[in-house]
Design an enzyme around this catalytic site. Structure first.
Site, PDB file in Angstrom:
ATOM      1  N   ASP A 244       0.814  -1.229   0.000  1.00  0.00           N
ATOM      2  CA  ASP A 244       0.000   0.000   0.000  1.00  0.00           C
ATOM      3  C   ASP A 244       0.836   1.261   0.000  1.00  0.00           C
ATOM      4  O   ASP A 244       0.427   2.282   0.568  1.00  0.00           O
ATOM      5  CB  ASP A 244      -0.955   0.029   1.209  1.00  0.00           C
ATOM      6  CG  ASP A 244      -1.798  -1.215   1.307  1.00  0.00           C
ATOM      7  OD1 ASP A 244      -2.300  -1.649   0.264  1.00  0.00           O
ATOM      8  OD2 ASP A 244      -1.940  -1.753   2.422  1.00  0.00           O
TER       9      ASP A 244
ATOM     10  N   LYS B  76       1.951   2.599  -5.083  1.00  0.00           N
ATOM     11  CA  LYS B  76       2.763   2.262  -6.261  1.00  0.00           C
ATOM     12  C   LYS B  76       2.107   2.730  -7.554  1.00  0.00           C
ATOM     13  O   LYS B  76       2.781   3.026  -8.515  1.00  0.00           O
ATOM     14  CB  LYS B  76       2.957   0.737  -6.340  1.00  0.00           C
ATOM     15  CG  LYS B  76       3.763   0.162  -5.207  1.00  0.00           C
ATOM     16  CD  LYS B  76       3.942  -1.336  -5.348  1.00  0.00           C
ATOM     17  CE  LYS B  76       2.870  -2.182  -4.695  1.00  0.00           C
ATOM     18  NZ  LYS B  76       2.762  -2.124  -3.259  1.00  0.00           N
TER      19      LYS B  76
ATOM     20  N   GLY C 120      -4.296  -4.166  -4.576  1.00  0.00           N
ATOM     21  CA  GLY C 120      -5.300  -3.229  -5.055  1.00  0.00           C
ATOM     22  C   GLY C 120      -4.610  -1.955  -5.469  1.00  0.00           C
ATOM     23  O   GLY C 120      -3.749  -1.470  -4.749  1.00  0.00           O
ATOM     24  N   HIS C 121      -4.918  -1.467  -6.627  1.00  0.00           N
ATOM     25  CA  HIS C 121      -4.364  -0.174  -6.986  1.00  0.00           C
ATOM     26  C   HIS C 121      -5.405   0.654  -7.713  1.00  0.00           C
ATOM     27  O   HIS C 121      -6.364   0.141  -8.277  1.00  0.00           O
ATOM     28  CB  HIS C 121      -3.075  -0.306  -7.800  1.00  0.00           C
ATOM     29  CG  HIS C 121      -3.215  -1.172  -9.008  1.00  0.00           C
ATOM     30  ND1 HIS C 121      -2.739  -2.438  -9.075  1.00  0.00           N
ATOM     31  CD2 HIS C 121      -3.808  -0.922 -10.191  1.00  0.00           C
ATOM     32  CE1 HIS C 121      -3.019  -2.948 -10.261  1.00  0.00           C
ATOM     33  NE2 HIS C 121      -3.662  -2.058 -10.951  1.00  0.00           N
TER      34      HIS C 121
ATOM     35  N   GLN D 154       2.031  -5.972  -3.180  1.00  0.00           N
ATOM     36  CA  GLN D 154       2.405  -6.014  -1.758  1.00  0.00           C
ATOM     37  C   GLN D 154       3.744  -5.287  -1.547  1.00  0.00           C
ATOM     38  O   GLN D 154       4.030  -4.343  -2.246  1.00  0.00           O
ATOM     39  CB  GLN D 154       2.455  -7.445  -1.204  1.00  0.00           C
ATOM     40  CG  GLN D 154       1.090  -8.130  -1.109  1.00  0.00           C
ATOM     41  CD  GLN D 154       0.627  -8.739  -2.406  1.00  0.00           C
ATOM     42  OE1 GLN D 154       1.363  -9.448  -3.062  1.00  0.00           O
ATOM     43  NE2 GLN D 154      -0.599  -8.481  -2.800  1.00  0.00           N
TER      44      GLN D 154
HETATM   45  P1  IMP Z   1      -2.806 -12.601   1.897  1.00  0.00           P
HETATM   46  O1  IMP Z   1      -1.871 -12.053   0.878  1.00  0.00           O
HETATM   47  O2  IMP Z   1      -4.260 -12.325   1.566  1.00  0.00           O
HETATM   48  O3  IMP Z   1      -2.553 -14.049   2.193  1.00  0.00           O
HETATM   49  O4  IMP Z   1      -2.545 -11.827   3.276  1.00  0.00           O
HETATM   50  C1  IMP Z   1      -1.353 -11.996   4.013  1.00  0.00           C
HETATM   51  C2  IMP Z   1      -0.916 -10.682   4.646  1.00  0.00           C
HETATM   52  O5  IMP Z   1      -0.502  -9.781   3.642  1.00  0.00           O
HETATM   53  C3  IMP Z   1      -2.020  -9.959   5.420  1.00  0.00           C
HETATM   54  O6  IMP Z   1      -1.448  -9.291   6.513  1.00  0.00           O
HETATM   55  C4  IMP Z   1      -2.544  -8.951   4.425  1.00  0.00           C
HETATM   56  O7  IMP Z   1      -3.144  -7.829   5.052  1.00  0.00           O
HETATM   57  C5  IMP Z   1      -1.256  -8.565   3.722  1.00  0.00           C
HETATM   58  N1  IMP Z   1      -1.473  -8.098   2.366  1.00  0.00           N
HETATM   59  C6  IMP Z   1      -1.761  -8.840   1.284  1.00  0.00           C
HETATM   60  N2  IMP Z   1      -1.876  -8.076   0.189  1.00  0.00           N
HETATM   61  C7  IMP Z   1      -1.619  -6.825   0.583  1.00  0.00           C
HETATM   62  C8  IMP Z   1      -1.543  -5.576  -0.116  1.00  0.00           C
HETATM   63  O8  IMP Z   1      -1.713  -5.479  -1.333  1.00  0.00           O
HETATM   64  N3  IMP Z   1      -1.237  -4.503   0.650  1.00  0.00           N
HETATM   65  C9  IMP Z   1      -0.995  -4.585   1.982  1.00  0.00           C
HETATM   66  N4  IMP Z   1      -1.050  -5.720   2.661  1.00  0.00           N
HETATM   67  C10 IMP Z   1      -1.357  -6.831   1.968  1.00  0.00           C
END
Ligand code: IMP
Length: 461
Positions: free
Chosen positions: A33, A36, A60-61, A240
């Site tokens: 977040d 980007k 998400g963007h 991420q």
């Molecule tokens: P998962 O990717 O859904 O398995 O989540 C694993 C961890 O990564 C959790 O703490 C999510 O909140 C975090 N996470 C996954 N995708 C994002 C992102 O795009 N931005 C911020 N945190 C993320």
């Protein structure tokens, strides 16, 4: 021999004496977040290919198209640059239903159907099925996005997952479908999730995927490799952030893929030698969603932590969850740079800090009486770390228009960061000094024009 490199706004890179074809990597340098989207948009304007190489719709963007902003999860940011082809790469896990929603929203906005024309899905990417979402809903530890990402990667590692290339071969294999749903239902039962999956439903889902996407499923690694050999510019777009990397992040509070530079080429199906530059994106402070230790975390209820959340509108693009906020963590940033070797840093949301009396930077940790300048390996130890701060004077709050005026002044007078006030500039220069990474662009608002580029840097276009 002398190599002369000339870069122009819309051309590739040429060099007299030798020609080389660059891929550029852009990554989140923190816990995701970082904002980007805007930097990726700017670089996509100079690229003919934008490739996502890991993750799925946990990301998400926001893409700006005319006056409209569109929230996307899997489609690469290059969508708004018409000359840009897009790849959902080998290393991804893809939810075909969410992709359809994204494509429909894009069609309503732009009238364009890019699938099969300039948007391609890797044959090697894994399919996220309803089973994966259901299984993910049982997570109580990590605080996942619930999108089925971890379970889809788990199936891949266990070598029982379904890739887009495999669908044709299994869709009419009733024995395979029955065995697969039996396994899925056993796993769901083991974590106490009720609905079970019928093999006929799995089959009809797979048939729909084939029907919907058969024109788009391609050997995308070959296509990107060909583009590079053809002197095109390729943008490898991370999702991420480095601290959420499965191998190098704050395990187990991480995502399930390799988010770092080393996977950018591998997950795109090309070799690492293509990469010329890698940019890291970091906020001027820190946020994190989901669980896990966060040494420089502040309270969301009061003071600067609440200020960052409110002014920075810190809610997850994918889940809408409030993001945890804290001061910029240089220890994490240095770790991130060790893993990714950033050519430059894009500092986002500097404007959000406007109005704070003072600004802190976490320059080290204290853990059980010991001074640490690197992150400990386990989350248990990281949770024991107390931040060590240095304090800088704050700067005043400005309106969105005032920030844009500052950015315009920087461009018009060609003064780069010279447009910043002295306190802002001191903060920026201190981050560079502490992290050892040059800052190449500073985001000072959501608007496209609200960016201040370093003179002669890659964003000075
Ligand atoms: P998962 O990717 O859904 O398995 O989540 C694993 C961890 O990564 C959790 O703490 C999510 O909140 C975090 N996470 C996954 N995708 C994002 C992102 O795009 N931005 C911020 N945190 C993320």
């Amino acid at each position: 021999m002398i190599f002369i490199t000339i870069r122009t706004k819309y051309s590739n890179t040429f060099s007299a004496g030798r020609r080389y074809v660059p891929a550029t990597v852009i990554l989140g340098a923190q816990w995701g977040d970082e904002g980007k989207g805007k930097a990726i948009d700017q670089l996509a304007a100079n690229s003919t290919w934008a490739v996502r190489f890991q993750g799925g719709n946990n990301a998400g963007h926001t893409v700006v198209y005319g006056d409209t902003t569109l929230k996307l999860h899997q489609i690469p940011s290059g969508i708004s640059s018409q000359h840009c082809s897009m790849v959902l790469g080998d290393g991804m896990v893809i939810d075909p239903w969410v992709l359809e929603e994204e494509l429909d929203r894009w069609y309503q906005l732009s009238g364009e159907r890019p699938e099969g024309k300039r948007l391609f899905i890797s044959e090697r990417a894994s399919v996220i099925l309803p089973f994966h979402r259901l299984y993910d809903s049982a997570d109580k530890v990590v605080g996942t996005t619930g999108r089925g990402i971890g379970p889809a990667y788990r199936d891949r590692i266990e070598r029982v997952g379904i890739r887009f290339a495999d669908i044709n071969n299994i869709v009419d294999d009733v024995e395979y479908l029955q065995n697969t749903t039996k396994r899925m239902n056993g796993q769901l039962e083991s974590v106490g999730v009720k609905p079970s999956i019928e093999w006929e439903k799995l089959q009809s889902d797979l048939k729909w995927i084939l029907e919907r996407y058969s024109d788009s499923i391609k050997p995308t690694g070959l296509m990107v490799d060909f583009a590079l050999k053809n002197d095109e510019n390729v943008l490898l777009e991370g999702a991420q952030g480095a601290m959420l990397d499965i191998d190098q992040g704050t395990y187990p509070y991480v995502t399930s893929s390799v988010t770092c530079r080393a996977n950018a080429t591998h997950g795109a199906g090309i070799h690492a030698g293509h990469v010329e530059q890698c940019f890291g994106i970091t906020k001027a402070y820190t946020t994190r969603v989901g669980n896990g230790p966060f040494p420089s975390e502040l309270s969301l209820e009061e003071g600067p932590g609440m200020h960052m959340a409110k002014v920075g509108n810190e809610f997850g693009t994918t889940t809408g969850r409030p993001r945890r906020t804290g001061w910029l963590d240089i220890v994490a940033l240095k770790e991130s740079n060790r893993l990714n070797g950033y050519s430059g840093l894009v500092l986002t949301k500097l404007d959000v800090l406007g109005g704070l009396d003072e600004i802190k930077i976490c320059i080290g940790y204290e853990m059980e009486g010991k001074l640490l300048h690197m992150m400990p390996t386990t989350s248990v130890e990281l949770a024991k770390c107390e931040p060590i701060y240095e304090t800088h004077p704050g700067f005043e709050a400005m309106t969105e228009t005032e920030w844009i005026e500052m950015a315009n002044k920087s461009r018009v007078e060609n003064i780069g960061f010279g447009a910043l006030t002295q306190d802002m500039l001191n903060y920026v220069r201190r981050i560079e000094k502490l992290s050892g990474i040059p800052i190449v662009s500073i985001g000072v608002g959501p608007d496209r024009d609200a960016s201040i580029a370093s003179i002669g840097g890659p964003f000075d276009i």
